[in-house]
Every structure is written in C-alpha cells, then in structure tokens.
Write a protein that holds these residues in place. Structure first.
Motif, PDB file in Angstrom:
ATOM      1  N   PHE A   1      15.267  28.048   4.287  1.00  0.00           N
ATOM      2  CA  PHE A   1      15.246  27.005   3.515  1.00  0.00           C
ATOM      3  C   PHE A   1      13.831  26.448   3.322  1.00  0.00           C
ATOM      4  O   PHE A   1      13.137  26.276   3.950  1.00  0.00           O
ATOM      5  N   LYS A   2      13.448  25.988   2.135  1.00  0.00           N
ATOM      6  CA  LYS A   2      12.295  25.510   2.008  1.00  0.00           C
ATOM      7  C   LYS A   2      12.334  24.204   0.964  1.00  0.00           C
ATOM      8  O   LYS A   2      13.143  24.224   0.052  1.00  0.00           O
ATOM      9  N   PHE A   3      11.822  23.111   1.346  1.00  0.00           N
ATOM     10  CA  PHE A   3      11.763  21.794   0.691  1.00  0.00           C
ATOM     11  C   PHE A   3      10.559  21.494   0.082  1.00  0.00           C
ATOM     12  O   PHE A   3       9.587  21.380   0.560  1.00  0.00           O
ATOM     13  N   GLN A   4      10.613  21.385  -1.178  1.00  0.00           N
ATOM     14  CA  GLN A   4       9.370  21.075  -1.955  1.00  0.00           C
ATOM     15  C   GLN A   4       9.801  20.013  -2.899  1.00  0.00           C
ATOM     16  O   GLN A   4      10.546  20.105  -3.796  1.00  0.00           O
ATOM     17  N   ASP A   5       8.860  18.705  -2.933  1.00  0.00           N
ATOM     18  CA  ASP A   5       9.135  17.942  -4.030  1.00  0.00           C
ATOM     19  C   ASP A   5      10.644  17.206  -3.957  1.00  0.00           C
ATOM     20  O   ASP A   5      10.919  16.875  -3.024  1.00  0.00           O
TER      21      ASP A   5
ATOM     22  N   LYS B   1      16.762  34.752   1.880  1.00  0.00           N
ATOM     23  CA  LYS B   1      17.170  35.588   2.975  1.00  0.00           C
ATOM     24  C   LYS B   1      16.598  35.388   4.112  1.00  0.00           C
ATOM     25  O   LYS B   1      17.111  35.470   5.258  1.00  0.00           O
ATOM     26  N   SER B   2      15.186  35.365   4.114  1.00  0.00           N
ATOM     27  CA  SER B   2      14.293  35.482   5.480  1.00  0.00           C
ATOM     28  C   SER B   2      13.167  34.887   5.009  1.00  0.00           C
ATOM     29  O   SER B   2      12.690  34.333   3.880  1.00  0.00           O
ATOM     30  N   LYS B   3      12.418  34.421   6.125  1.00  0.00           N
ATOM     31  CA  LYS B   3      11.103  33.787   6.008  1.00  0.00           C
ATOM     32  C   LYS B   3      10.094  34.717   5.229  1.00  0.00           C
ATOM     33  O   LYS B   3       9.231  34.140   4.331  1.00  0.00           O
ATOM     34  N   GLU B   4      10.174  36.138   5.535  1.00  0.00           N
ATOM     35  CA  GLU B   4       9.261  36.935   4.874  1.00  0.00           C
ATOM     36  C   GLU B   4       9.565  37.038   3.288  1.00  0.00           C
ATOM     37  O   GLU B   4       8.357  37.147   2.658  1.00  0.00           O
ATOM     38  N   GLU B   5      10.732  36.724   2.833  1.00  0.00           N
ATOM     39  CA  GLU B   5      10.771  36.920   1.467  1.00  0.00           C
ATOM     40  C   GLU B   5      10.797  35.578   0.574  1.00  0.00           C
ATOM     41  O   GLU B   5      10.870  35.473  -0.558  1.00  0.00           O
ATOM     42  N   SER B   6      10.162  34.521   1.455  1.00  0.00           N
ATOM     43  CA  SER B   6      10.173  33.092   0.905  1.00  0.00           C
ATOM     44  C   SER B   6       8.820  33.050  -0.191  1.00  0.00           C
ATOM     45  O   SER B   6       8.593  32.108  -0.674  1.00  0.00           O
ATOM     46  N   ILE B   7       7.849  34.127  -0.043  1.00  0.00           N
ATOM     47  CA  ILE B   7       6.805  34.000  -0.903  1.00  0.00           C
ATOM     48  C   ILE B   7       7.316  34.596  -2.432  1.00  0.00           C
ATOM     49  O   ILE B   7       6.607  34.445  -3.197  1.00  0.00           O
ATOM     50  N   GLY B   8       8.473  34.971  -2.366  1.00  0.00           N
ATOM     51  CA  GLY B   8       8.950  35.681  -3.705  1.00  0.00           C
ATOM     52  C   GLY B   8       9.959  34.747  -4.512  1.00  0.00           C
ATOM     53  O   GLY B   8       9.814  33.519  -4.026  1.00  0.00           O
TER      54      GLY B   8
ATOM     55  N   VAL C   1       0.841  -0.969  -0.005  1.00  0.00           N
ATOM     56  CA  VAL C   1      -0.011  -0.171  -0.012  1.00  0.00           C
ATOM     57  C   VAL C   1       0.868   1.192   0.012  1.00  0.00           C
ATOM     58  O   VAL C   1       1.707   1.315   0.642  1.00  0.00           O
ATOM     59  N   LYS C   2       0.614   2.101  -0.774  1.00  0.00           N
ATOM     60  CA  LYS C   2       1.324   3.410  -1.058  1.00  0.00           C
ATOM     61  C   LYS C   2       0.515   4.381  -0.156  1.00  0.00           C
ATOM     62  O   LYS C   2      -0.610   4.633  -0.736  1.00  0.00           O
ATOM     63  N   MET C   3       0.957   4.919   0.815  1.00  0.00           N
ATOM     64  CA  MET C   3       0.144   5.954   1.605  1.00  0.00           C
ATOM     65  C   MET C   3       0.869   7.288   1.345  1.00  0.00           C
ATOM     66  O   MET C   3       2.050   7.502   1.394  1.00  0.00           O
ATOM     67  N   GLU C   4      -0.089   8.166   0.977  1.00  0.00           N
ATOM     68  CA  GLU C   4       0.444   9.798   0.766  1.00  0.00           C
ATOM     69  C   GLU C   4       0.547  10.131   1.985  1.00  0.00           C
ATOM     70  O   GLU C   4       0.051  10.483   2.987  1.00  0.00           O
ATOM     71  N   GLY C   5       1.596  11.115   2.109  1.00  0.00           N
ATOM     72  CA  GLY C   5       2.125  12.013   3.236  1.00  0.00           C
ATOM     73  C   GLY C   5       1.141  13.156   3.241  1.00  0.00           C
ATOM     74  O   GLY C   5       0.396  13.454   2.414  1.00  0.00           O
ATOM     75  N   GLU C   6       1.076  13.228   4.554  1.00  0.00           N
ATOM     76  CA  GLU C   6       0.080  14.588   4.914  1.00  0.00           C
ATOM     77  C   GLU C   6       0.681  15.894   4.209  1.00  0.00           C
ATOM     78  O   GLU C   6       0.101  16.772   3.752  1.00  0.00           O
ATOM     79  N   SER C   7       2.098  16.112   4.076  1.00  0.00           N
ATOM     80  CA  SER C   7       2.672  17.474   3.507  1.00  0.00           C
ATOM     81  C   SER C   7       3.739  17.081   2.586  1.00  0.00           C
ATOM     82  O   SER C   7       4.183  16.139   2.792  1.00  0.00           O
ATOM     83  N   ASN C   8       3.698  17.994   1.555  1.00  0.00           N
ATOM     84  CA  ASN C   8       4.616  17.613   0.236  1.00  0.00           C
ATOM     85  C   ASN C   8       5.795  18.722   0.508  1.00  0.00           C
ATOM     86  O   ASN C   8       6.398  18.579  -0.298  1.00  0.00           O
ATOM     87  N   ASP C   9       5.805  19.445   1.694  1.00  0.00           N
ATOM     88  CA  ASP C   9       7.037  20.427   1.835  1.00  0.00           C
ATOM     89  C   ASP C   9       7.304  20.650   3.105  1.00  0.00           C
ATOM     90  O   ASP C   9       6.573  20.373   4.164  1.00  0.00           O
ATOM     91  N   MET C  10       8.448  21.275   3.475  1.00  0.00           N
ATOM     92  CA  MET C  10       8.949  21.762   4.988  1.00  0.00           C
ATOM     93  C   MET C  10       9.753  22.742   4.633  1.00  0.00           C
ATOM     94  O   MET C  10      10.268  22.960   3.757  1.00  0.00           O
ATOM     95  N   SER C  11       9.606  23.707   5.679  1.00  0.00           N
ATOM     96  CA  SER C  11      10.884  24.836   5.822  1.00  0.00           C
ATOM     97  C   SER C  11      11.321  25.093   7.077  1.00  0.00           C
ATOM     98  O   SER C  11      10.652  24.733   8.158  1.00  0.00           O
TER      99      SER C  11
END
Length: 630
Positions: free
Chosen positions: A345-349, A356-363, A314-324
């Motif tokens: 740092f942001k981990f995705q796929d 530079k900072s958490k605030e700038e991670s949306i850009g 059985v392949k179970m899907e994880g709850e989240s696909n990224d972490m930071s």
C-alpha cells in the motif's frame, strides 16, 4: 374601542381589566393605562403584553394597536417576560432560575449560560425532557431543586468574576455550594440510578429524543413552555470551540457529565475494551476530584505563553508527503467468506493506492482510493493484537467497505492518523499529522493491561463499585468482582493524570468513537417507499438503512452547494458538488430541527480565534431561522 387585558399578577381568579382605548394608541400607552387602573405600586419594567390568539409578544411599545392589527376581540395578557424555569443540567442537578420567555430560545440560552459561567452558549440548547422510569415506591421521593431565582439578570457579555466564580455565586455559602456542584464532577451514580434512567433501545428511539429540541428562533411561550416547566440544558452541537480549562470549568464539567451519561446509557456504542477504559477514567476522576476541588490550570505565565503560541498559528510542513507499507486488505462482499489479501500500500496526499508487490509499485496500481469524505473507524483489541482500520468509501451506488489490517501499533497509528486526516481533505504534510499519531498511541497505551501490582489502586473489592462505572449491559454480563481487576488494570495507565488531563482524555476518547456527535432523524427520501435514518454530524450527513443499521451513504458539508426547505410540503432538499441532489421529508421531527442542525453546524465552522469573543447572532439566525429569518 374596549380592550380586556388579563393581568397575571392579580391572580388566576381575577377578572380581566377592561380599558377604553383608541386603535391609534401605542402599546406603551396601553401599558401605562393598565398600570394606572390596577393601582398596584411596583416595578413593572419586566412586564409586557402577550397576544394569546396570535401567540406573539407586543415588544415594540412605540407601535400602535392598529399597526399590530389588534382589535377589540384580542385576548391580551400582561405578564413578566422573565419567569422561573426548572432546568436539568447534564450532571443531573436541577436548578430553578429565571429565564426569558419573550426572547428567542437562542438568546434565552445565552442568558442562562451567562448566569452559569458557560462560554460559547451557541453550542447548547434546550430539550424537552424524557421522563425516567418511576417505580411505585419512588412516588413520594421529591427531587432536590437548587434555587437561583434571586440572581439578578445581567446583560453583560461576561459575568464579573470573584475568586474565579461569578460574583452572584460568591454572595453566600449556599450559593457557593451550588457553584461547586456546577464545576465539580459528580461521584459515580449508583447502579440502580443508572437502571432508572431512560435508555434508547434503538436508533429510532434516539431519533424521537432528538426530535424534542426546542426551536432556537422562537420564544419559550410560543412553544408551549409555561412557568416552572421542566427543560434540559444540553450540548446540542458537537463542535466544541476554544476549550480552555482555565476559563471553562463549568463548561468542561458539564460536557464531561453529558459524555459520561452517553456512555453509561449506551447512547453511543463503544467496544468492551473502551468501556473498561471509560470506567477507569471515571474512577480516577472521582478519586482525584475529592482532593482537587476544582480543575486548576497551570500558572498565568504558562497560560500567556500558550495563548501566544496558539495565536501564531504556524503551519509547519511535514518532512514527507507519502508513506508505504505491506498491509493486509479485505473487501467484504455479500455471500462470501471473509478473506484477507496482502498488498503493498502507498499513501499519497489524500489517496491510497495498492499493488501486488513493492516492485510493482513504480507502475500502475490495482486501484487508487480517494479517502476524502470517507468514514474512518477503528476496530482494535490491543490484548489480542488486532489493529484494523475500517473505511467506508463514498461511491455512486452507496458506500464501499474496506478493512486494512496493520501488523503492529506503530503501523496502525501512522495509517489511522493518515486516514483520519485524508477523510478531512488533509495530506500527511499537515502539521497535525504527528499530534494525531501521538493521540492514537496514547489511546492504545491506555488500553494495555498491566500484569503487575495495582500500585495505589485499592486492593479490596468494596472500595470500587464497578457497576457504577459501566453501562447496564456489563452489569448483566459480569459480576462486580469480575469487572474490578479489568478496570483496575486500565486504571494503571491513567492513575498519574491530573484531574483536568483525565477529563480532557475522557472527552478525547469519546470524540474518537465512530458514532460521536451523531443526532438522528427518521426520514423518507424522495422516491423511496421505506423509512430510513438520517444521521447529522458535526461535518457530515449519513444515510442509514433502518433494517440492518448499515451506513448507506455519507455526504460532507464541505461538498454542499446549497440546501433549502419547502415549508409547504415540509421537505428538505440539498444539492452537493458533482450534481448530486437529495430530498427527504422528516418522520420523527419537524424539518425545522434538521434545517437548524445543518445551518448550526455550518455556523459553528465559521467561528475563528480572531473574533471568538463576539458571537454573530444575526448569521446564526440567517442560517437556522427558516421562516423566522426572512
């Protein structure tokens, strides 16, 4: 025409037997005439003709001499196809057994493994041994050899078991004792025994050893192996499939012994902390194996449940696909002092991005790094609270090196697990993410030192010879009494493990070492003027600079489009995705060995649970055979 045939059974001094034969006579007819002329009454069914000049067995008895191209000047030898061989096992024991000299080495190994009750024989092969250093006073010390030449050869795919062992080992107390030696771990070797063994001093020395593998496509006789020759049986392909302690007692024991000796002889690098843990596990395994005679698994009901759960897949899907997280990063450059900078740092796929900072991670990130195909190595010291992840990321000009410094164990375990999965092309949603985190955490827990009492550990120094548990480098660095408290500290974290769990944990930590599974060949890349080293692993090839030992480039098998060998100029050429082509000639080994390693690992990756009982021998030879497969 007249043909002379040497009959091996008549003795080396006997003259060849001369026969008057016609070129239209089939090989079976020649054998019949030969047997009649010798006038010896015995079972000749295992005998066959060997054509000396062509180095070829004449096994097709219906073929005529003319079809084989045999003329009057042919030197033929009539001899048994199965002959005694001295076989050194990973645990240091030498067996004398009857092996097939007329089949391919692949089939010969299958026969040996069937006799010894080792499943998945495709993972093993035969190696020309490296002689250990002999001192003058050792000249007369005879090696103890355990004889299995009377064991009948079976063609059954699996041996008939009696009391958990093949029936032929249950015939006598002596045979039972031999099986126990195969299936029970050996006590830690004396320091002088370790010192006497051959130790590769460099990666080039290792390359020379890995050039000694026999060709799986050809028979023993074609490779100059004679009756009573000494060979090593070793795990060659480090892709261990379907490891089940209940059925794999001998396989597991011999794999543990091969791993243990790789650590003791420094065939594979590990940190000092890891060496203490390996020492503690060896000590525990030795101690427990005296009370637990064999690696016993859980009840049959539990086994059935486990296999049912495994077969569900059985392949179970994880709850989240990224972490930071906030992580400190360092990118070494030549001629600069080491300096770390803190980023968000942001981990995705399968990629990590940093800002530079958490605030700038949306850009837009400063950089996004795709980890697929990268090398991931730990650089950890739990006592010093050092948790580094070393990444070697493929780039057109070579490998880019990046270090990630984590704040604590929890962050390290999550990011290390993520990096390992991403390097294999898997995301954080993969079902194995949590088990990977747990595996890393349990490894870190074992490295923690305990300041409390040593529990059921021995209090006196005499009862534990620490120089038997670590490599010679530490014999010189520390006295035995200095090593004892450190190994006993590590022992506290593994003392509760069962024998099977301890062996599995040892193998798990060994497989997590950065250089695990690498076989080396010195090569000359096309267009280069210097020798370099090619490391061949279970899932990748790595290019190593011989001068400094650095990894220059990594290529993964899953990015490989095709590979071929130009047998005339002995050159291996490989094409990867992205229009990447490499070509090299081998210096320390025949290019057939490299061809076989690559094809062998690709074959190992095709195995699946649905067809695990049937070995596709034809596919193995197609992928590894070269000239012989055509």
């Amino acid at each position: 025409m007249f043909s002379s045939v040497t009959v091996e059974d008549l003795g080396s001094d006997a003259p060849p037997v001369t026969l008057s034969v016609d070129s239209g006579l089939h090989v079976g007819g020649v054998i019949l005439k030969l047997v009649e002329k010798t006038q010896i009454k015995r079972d000749w069914s295992d005998h066959a003709l060997w054509w000396e000049q062509k180095q070829r067995w004449l096994l097709r008895t219906a073929w005529t001499l003319d079809k084989y191209g045999i003329h009057a000047d042919a030197r033929l030898v009539f001899m048994p196809q199965h002959k005694p061989l001295r076989l050194g096992l990973p645990n240091g024991i030498t067996l004398r057994l009857r092996a097939c000299f007329s089949s391919s080495v692949f089939q010969t190994v299958m026969g040996i493994c069937r006799m010894l009750n080792i499943r998945h024989p495709e993972e093993l092969s035969l190696l020309q041994p490296v002689e250990e250093k002999k001192k003058k006073k050792d000249k007369n010390s005879a090696e103890e050899i355990y004889d299995l030449t009377e064991v009948p050869l079976s063609s059954a795919s699996r041996p008939c078991l009696y009391n958990g062992m093949p029936a032929h080992f249950a015939d006598s107390p002596q045979m039972e004792a031999i099986y126990k030696m195969l299936s029970v771990t050996q006590p830690p070797p004396a320091p002088e025994v370790i010192a006497k063994q051959y130790r590769a001093a460099s990666v080039v020395d290792k390359a020379h050893i890995h050039g000694r593998w026999l060709d799986s496509s050809r028979c023993l006789l074609q490779q100059g192996i004679q009756e009573n020759s000494r060979l090593w049986l070793r795990f060659k392909y480090f892709a261990f499939y379907d490891m089940e302690p209940k059925y794999d007692v001998v396989r597991l024991t011999q794999l543990y012994e091969q791993a243990r000796w790789a650590i003791l002889l420094e065939d594979i690098d590990c940190t000092e902390e890891e060496m203490m843990l390996f020492g503690a596990l060896q000590y525990h395994i030795s101690k427990v194996s005296q009370s637990e005679p064999q690696m016993l698994s859980s009840s049959a009901a539990m086994d059935d449940l486990e296999s049912a759960l495994q077969s569900l897949e059985v392949k179970m899907e994880g709850e989240s696909n990224d972490m930071s997280n906030v992580i400190v990063c360092f990118r070494p450059k030549r001629m600069t002092l080491k300096g770390y900078k803190q980023y968000w740092f942001k981990f995705q796929d399968t990629s990590i991005s940093y800002f530079k900072s958490k605030e700038e991670s949306i850009g837009e990130p400063i950089q996004q790094i795709n980890l697929k195909g990268c090398e991931v190595a730990p650089d950890v010291n739990v006592t010093a609270q050092k948790f580094l992840i070393r990444l070697l990321i493929p780039a057109p000009e070579g490998m880019n090196e990046v270090y990630l410094r984590c704040e604590n164990e929890q962050q390290y375990a999550q990011w290390m697990a993520g990096c390992r999965l991403a390097s294999k092309g898997k995301s954080l949603a993969d079902s194995s993410f949590q088990s990977e985190i747990q595996s890393i955490r349990s490894f870190l827990a074992m490295q923690k030192t305990s300041s409390g009492t040593h529990g059921n550990a021995p209090a006196n120094d005499e009862s534990i010879n620490t120089h038997s548990l670590v490599s010679p480098r530490y014999h010189k660095k520390y006295k035995a009494k200095q090593l004892t408290p450190r190994i006993l500290d590590a022992y506290q974290n593994v003392a509760q493990l069962s024998l099977t769990d301890a062996v599995m944990r040892f193998l798990q930590i060994w497989q997590a070492l950065p250089d695990f599974g690498l076989s080396y060949v010195v090569v000359r890349f096309k267009g280069s003027r210097k020798d370099e080293v090619l490391g061949i692993g279970p899932n990748r090839l790595i290019r190593i600079d011989l001068a400094v030992g650095d990894v220059v480039k990594t290529w993964r098998y899953n990015n490989m489009k095709q590979w071929n060998v130009n047998w005339d100029i002995r050159q291996v050429a490989i094409e990867f995705e992205g229009n990447i082509n490499i070509a090299f000639a081998c210096v320390t080994a025949d290019c057939k060995i490299v061809h076989e390693f690559i094809g062998g690992y690709i074959f190992m990756s095709t195995r699946s649970r649905a067809k695990s009982d049937t070995l596709n021998e034809e596919l193995f030879h197609k992928l590894t055979g070269g000239h012989e497969a055509l």
